[in-house]
Design an enzyme around this catalytic site. Structure first.
Site, PDB file in Angstrom:
ATOM      1  N   CYS A   1      45.358 -19.684  46.689  1.00 36.62           N
ATOM      2  CA  CYS A   1      44.502 -19.852  45.495  1.00 36.62           C
ATOM      3  C   CYS A   1      45.073 -20.795  44.467  1.00 36.62           C
ATOM      4  O   CYS A   1      44.358 -21.268  43.599  1.00 36.62           O
ATOM      5  CB  CYS A   1      44.303 -18.525  44.776  1.00 36.62           C
ATOM      6  SG  CYS A   1      43.861 -17.196  45.847  1.00 36.62           S
TER       7      CYS A   1
ATOM      8  N   GLU B   1      39.741 -14.204  53.124  1.00 33.24           N
ATOM      9  CA  GLU B   1      41.180 -14.170  53.352  1.00 33.24           C
ATOM     10  C   GLU B   1      41.597 -12.874  54.031  1.00 33.24           C
ATOM     11  O   GLU B   1      42.454 -12.857  54.914  1.00 33.24           O
ATOM     12  CB  GLU B   1      41.907 -14.353  52.018  1.00 33.24           C
ATOM     13  CG  GLU B   1      43.348 -14.814  52.157  1.00 33.24           C
ATOM     14  CD  GLU B   1      43.892 -15.360  50.845  1.00 33.24           C
ATOM     15  OE1 GLU B   1      43.582 -16.525  50.525  1.00 33.24           O
ATOM     16  OE2 GLU B   1      44.593 -14.632  50.135  1.00 33.24           O
TER      17      GLU B   1
ATOM     18  N   CYS C   1      48.203 -16.705  36.854  1.00 35.42           N
ATOM     19  CA  CYS C   1      47.301 -17.604  36.111  1.00 35.42           C
ATOM     20  C   CYS C   1      47.276 -17.317  34.620  1.00 35.42           C
ATOM     21  O   CYS C   1      47.046 -18.220  33.821  1.00 35.42           O
ATOM     22  CB  CYS C   1      45.882 -17.460  36.627  1.00 35.42           C
ATOM     23  SG  CYS C   1      45.774 -17.642  38.398  1.00 35.42           S
TER      24      CYS C   1
ATOM     25  N   GLU D   1      43.016 -30.301  41.929  1.00 29.44           N
ATOM     26  CA  GLU D   1      42.391 -29.665  43.084  1.00 29.44           C
ATOM     27  C   GLU D   1      40.928 -30.087  43.223  1.00 29.44           C
ATOM     28  O   GLU D   1      40.452 -30.419  44.312  1.00 29.44           O
ATOM     29  CB  GLU D   1      42.478 -28.142  42.944  1.00 29.44           C
ATOM     30  CG  GLU D   1      41.886 -27.390  44.121  1.00 29.44           C
ATOM     31  CD  GLU D   1      41.864 -25.878  43.893  1.00 29.44           C
ATOM     32  OE1 GLU D   1      42.414 -25.153  44.728  1.00 29.44           O
ATOM     33  OE2 GLU D   1      41.309 -25.432  42.867  1.00 29.44           O
TER      34      GLU D   1
ATOM     35  N   LYS E   1      44.163 -27.333  38.524  1.00 28.18           N
ATOM     36  CA  LYS E   1      42.781 -27.213  39.010  1.00 28.18           C
ATOM     37  C   LYS E   1      42.034 -28.525  38.859  1.00 28.18           C
ATOM     38  O   LYS E   1      41.076 -28.789  39.578  1.00 28.18           O
ATOM     39  CB  LYS E   1      42.047 -26.107  38.245  1.00 28.18           C
ATOM     40  CG  LYS E   1      42.528 -24.703  38.589  1.00 28.18           C
ATOM     41  CD  LYS E   1      41.966 -24.222  39.913  1.00 28.18           C
ATOM     42  CE  LYS E   1      42.610 -22.925  40.352  1.00 28.18           C
ATOM     43  NZ  LYS E   1      42.331 -22.612  41.767  1.00 28.18           N
TER      44      LYS E   1
ATOM     45  N   GLU F   1      40.727 -13.205  57.546  1.00 31.02           N
ATOM     46  CA  GLU F   1      41.648 -14.149  58.191  1.00 31.02           C
ATOM     47  C   GLU F   1      42.962 -13.435  58.521  1.00 31.02           C
ATOM     48  O   GLU F   1      43.518 -13.603  59.609  1.00 31.02           O
ATOM     49  CB  GLU F   1      41.906 -15.354  57.263  1.00 31.02           C
ATOM     50  CG  GLU F   1      42.791 -16.425  57.917  1.00 31.02           C
ATOM     51  CD  GLU F   1      43.154 -17.571  56.967  1.00 31.02           C
ATOM     52  OE1 GLU F   1      42.620 -17.632  55.844  1.00 31.02           O
ATOM     53  OE2 GLU F   1      43.996 -18.394  57.373  1.00 31.02           O
TER      54      GLU F   1
ATOM     55  N   SER G   1      46.963 -19.634  54.192  1.00 26.77           N
ATOM     56  CA  SER G   1      45.571 -19.304  54.494  1.00 26.77           C
ATOM     57  C   SER G   1      44.714 -20.556  54.365  1.00 26.77           C
ATOM     58  O   SER G   1      44.939 -21.387  53.501  1.00 26.77           O
ATOM     59  CB  SER G   1      45.090 -18.234  53.504  1.00 26.77           C
ATOM     60  OG  SER G   1      43.678 -18.244  53.444  1.00 26.77           O
TER      61      SER G   1
ATOM     62  N   GLU H   1      39.001 -33.468  50.126  1.00 25.82           N
ATOM     63  CA  GLU H   1      38.403 -32.453  51.010  1.00 25.82           C
ATOM     64  C   GLU H   1      37.364 -31.613  50.274  1.00 25.82           C
ATOM     65  O   GLU H   1      36.593 -30.889  50.905  1.00 25.82           O
ATOM     66  CB  GLU H   1      39.461 -31.453  51.517  1.00 25.82           C
ATOM     67  CG  GLU H   1      40.729 -32.000  52.085  1.00 25.82           C
ATOM     68  CD  GLU H   1      41.768 -32.259  51.005  1.00 25.82           C
ATOM     69  OE1 GLU H   1      41.770 -33.421  50.514  1.00 25.82           O
ATOM     70  OE2 GLU H   1      42.555 -31.386  50.654  1.00 25.82           O
TER      71      GLU H   1
END
Ligand code: SF4
Ligand code: SF4
Ligand code: SF4
Ligand code: FES
Ligand code: FES
Lengths: 613, 174
Positions: free
Chosen positions: A325, A305, A543, A387, A384, A308, A345, A392
């Protein structure tokens, strides 16, 4: 107001001023259970008496979030009032004479709870919230021995199992409205509301489509505040037990930063207990073949990141760049601000980078068939789970597809199961592990190595701080004098800072909760965002306050967990991601360099416009 | 008549209605009511609620909460003829349950009695049956209303007669 002061001076009322009342605050005199006190004006009865050494039981009330006054558990008797009053919403007034525990009060509290219990399924023994349920504790606190009311609900409501992350059971709902308030006021998502009226009322989504079919972000904040088991995480412990007992499988585990400051609570320790070493020991005892750390890939995230960001800065890419994230945040922007997706990102989250690296680099290194490998992650987060099941997230499968001639039917996800902190605690209890007695142990190499920069991913502002530690040194090629960026720490909703990178001034912003994220996105969509880099975390506090953390989680507890996070950072030998030797080795042996071809294949992703429904 | 569902209000029509209520107190309820009235089947389809949400900025869940709270909002297409059967205490003791059963049988909808729902619309969208709590006409129980006309001391035979007439496309009332 004047009068009170005069009275006090004249000593007409001999009473105590409530503890903690600042000087100069207007007070009023009240009588509680026959004793006189001065309390600050404008407080509810509930708040006022709490500093006098009383605690009124409550059920629906949730400080800082909502007071729908729906349960009637907090009633008190006020002289002269026709009916009992709900202390969570009734303000104190001058001369109020309050009885907190008269016979009438106690009887009414019991009746109100019995009414709630009349339609409530009585299956505590097999309930996920057994022994961690506010309804259950209030029933026991009030000494309810029988339920005098018969069930009026004829047919049970169907469960909502449409979500990958959460299960809703409207039969266990007491209609306190906390979840609705959190989803709307804190998250600004408005996925749920109270539908229907009378005995048919229930919390539900638009047209009863279910959480999985609307713009719910799976953040789980609703589950965190629900007093009962009406909203819970989708439990995957059975699947993980099965994998652990399968001799053909190599089952490895990764732990998110926030677990080490939350798990202890669920195992009976103090708020925010820092239990890194015990957690590792406990996971080994559960039977995981390797205990690895999501912090390893948090460091990796910073490498990717950070580069990037530098690339976007030098090549005129889309700015501000926003962190990626937090999967609740990703789904949120996909639904509500799809026009701004190019600002996010392309880095996968540390959880997903871990799965992809474990099933490629590590599997190859150790000679493990990636199809036999099971990656379990322990996350403070319900999103999560969703996710991990995004289509993907099969980087490793695609990597191996050509190399091993894999067929479509061999498909596997990078992360097989994501468990919340609460689920892990349940497994540890089932496995008879004496958590507090465990000796501390170390993570396994190499995917267990991490730096202080990775620990702080668990707190709001942490990803930003970690990124700045690395970006500064990469861009300026100078040593960072002090690694701590205080401006991006703390629980303020939106924090901003300016950093000087060799003459280039970088304006950054950090937001937690999706409502705060909206503010920053509105700026971007209007073309008015002054920032270069933005960190967004879905949950309050980051988190460490995630929807999968132990219940209760409130502001005080969040602060305790944050303290532990920063303590862990300060005692780590290495505190900058790019100095992690295991990360350097991973680049040398496998990825080559940040943003390389392999990196793109395994560690980066794309997003999708979803619309609001 | 054409029995399939006719098109709901267009985005343009909905926008006009929203503008009409701009700034008025209780605007959302007014908007929902007016949009429902403009629907040929007197109901609020999902796409219509989507459009109202999009143009008022009110979340979908909030709109749905309102639409399910007030009994005058319909979320299913309504029949051409609306039959309300009172299920209040007085009417119940005077046989409204039997009336409702006979009526459901007559219109091929006996299944709905088991579901605990309080409304049912025939497949051809000719009739909608709804149960209501009390008309306040208890002395005349059992009470049934058909297209807004109140019938007292209703019997199955009389009801059957009216319905057969309506089904043939006869005049609304006797
Ligand atoms: S929600 Fe609470 S009271 Fe209800 S069954 Fe579960 S533990 Fe028992
Ligand atoms: S998971 Fe989050 S977004 Fe979904 S309903 Fe709960 S609070 Fe709302
Ligand atoms: S689901 Fe839980 S938080 Fe939401 S209203 Fe019901 S009991 Fe309250
Ligand atoms: S806590 Fe006050 S009414 Fe529920
Ligand atoms: S009960 Fe039917 S009109 Fe009153």
């Amino acid at each position: 107001m004047e009068q009170t002061t005069v009275k006090k001076e004249e000593g007409l009322v001999t009473g105590k001023v409530a503890a903690g009342t600042p000087k100069g605050v207007a007070t009023c005199s009240i009588t509680v259970n026959g004793k006189s006190y001065y309390v600050p004006k404008g407080k509810t009865i509930l708040e006022a008496v709490s500093s006098l050494g009383y605690s009124i039981p409550t059920l629906c009330h949730l400080p800082e979030v909502c007071s729908n006054a729906s349960c009637g558990v907090c009633v008190v008797e006020v002289k002269g009032a026709k009916s009992l009053l709900r202390s969570c919403v009734t303000k104190v007034t001058e001369g109020m004479d309050i009885q907190l525990a008269s016979h009438r009060v106690l009887a009414a509290r019991r009746t109100n709870v019995e009414l709630l219990l009349a339609n409530h399924p009585k299956d505590c023994l097999s309930c996920l919230r057994n022994q961690n349920c506010e309804l259950q504790s209030i029933a026991s606190l009030l000494g309810i021995e029988s339920i005098r009311f018969t069930q009026t609900r004829k047919k049970p409501f169907p469960l909502d199992t449409t979500s990958e992350a959460l299960v809703r059971d409207p039969n266990k709902c007491i209609l306190c409205g906390r979840c609705v308030a959190v989803c709307s006021e804190i998250q600004g998502v408005n996925a749920i509301d109270i539908m229907g009226r009378g005995t048919k009322s229930q919390v539900a989504t638009f047209f009863f489509k279910g959480l999985g079919n609307v713009a719910c972000t799976n953040c789980g904040q609703c589950a965190l505040v629900c007093p009962t088991a009406a909203i819970v995480e989708k439990d995957h412990t059975a699947e993980v037990w099965k994998a652990l007992q399968d001799p053909k499988k190599v089952v490895v585990v990764q732990t998110a930063p926030a677990i080490r400051v939350g798990l202890g609570e669920a195992m009976g320790m103090e708020w925010g207990a820092l239990v890194t070493g015990k957690m590792v020991a406990a996971l080994r005892r559960l039977g995981f073949s390797k205990v690895f750390d999501t912090q390893f890939t948090a460091d990796l995230t910073i490498m990717e990141e950070g580069h990037e960001l530098i690339q976007r800065l030098t090549n005129g890419g889309n700015l501000p760049m926003i962190t990626s994230c937090s999967p609740g945040w990703i789904k949120f922007i996909e639904h509500f601000y799809p026009k701004s997706l190019s600002h996010v990102s392309t880095c996968k989250s540390p959880q997903q980078m871990f799965g992809a690296v474990a099933k490629t680099y590590y599997a190859e290194k150790m000679g493990i068939d990636p199809r036999d490998m099971v990656v379990v992650s322990i996350m403070p987060c319900t999103a999560k789970k969703y996710e991990a099941k995004r289509p993907e997230m099969m980087g490793a499968f695609h990597y191996w597809q050509a190399r091993l001639n894999l067929l479509e039917k061999d498909k596997f996800y990078d992360v097989d199961y994501a468990l919340t902190t609460r689920e892990l605690a349940r497994m540890l209890k089932q496995a008879s592990i004496k958590f507090d007695a465990l000796e501390e142990e170390e993570f396994d190499d190499p995917l267990g190595r991490s730096t202080g920069a990775a620990v702080i991913f668990g707190a709001t502002g942490g990803v930003m701080e970690a990124a700045l530690r690395t970006a500064y040194e990469v861009v300026t090629k100078k040593h960072l004098p002090s690694v701590e960026f205080q401006a991006v720490r703390g629980l303020e909703g939106i924090k901003t800072a300016e950093v000087d990178l060799n003459g280039t001034k970088l304006k950054v912003a950090v937001a937690h909760t999706l409502k705060n994220a909206r503010t920053l996105l509105e700026q971007i969509e209007k073309g008015e965002s002054p920032y270069t880099f933005i960190e967004i975390m879905t949950c309050p506090g980051g988190c460490l306050g995630g929807g999968g953390q132990p219940i209760p989680t409130d502001t005080e507890i969040r602060k305790k967990r944050a303290e532990s996070i920063y303590r862990e950072d300060s005692r780590k030998g290495i505190r900058k991601s790019h100095e992690n030797p295991a990360i350097q080795q991973l680049y040398k042996e496998f990825l080559k360099e940040p943003l390389s071809h392999v990196s793109h294949e395994l560690l980066h992703t794309h997003y999708k416009e979803r619309g609001v429904y | 008549m054409n029995t399939s569902v006719m098109p709901a209000a267009s985005e343009q029509q909905i926008l006009e209605i929203i503008n009409r209520f701009q700034g008025k107190p209780g605007a959302l309820l007014g908007i929902l009511e007016t949009v429902q009235e403009s629907n040929p089947h007197k109901y609020l389809p999902e796409e219509t609620l989507q459009l109202i949400s999009k143009h008022t900025g009110t979340p979908l869940s909030r709109i749905y909460s309102l639409a399910t709270f007030y009994s005058f909002f319909n979320l299913q297409p309504q029949g051409e003829h609306i039959i309300l059967v009172c299920r209040g205490t007085a009417c119940h003791t005077r046989g409204s349950r039997v009336l409702l059963e006979d009526l459901s049988c007559l219109l091929d909808g006996s299944a709905f009695l088991e579901t605990g729902e309080n409304t049912f619309t025939t497949k051809d969208k000719k009739f909608t049956i709804k149960t209501v709590a009390c008309f306040g006409q208890c002395a005349l129980a059992p009470v049934v209303s058909i297209d807004g006309v109140i019938y007292s001391r209703m019997t199955t035979a009389r009801m059957k007669g009216i319905i057969e007439k309506l089904a043939k496309g006869g005049k609304k009332h006797e």
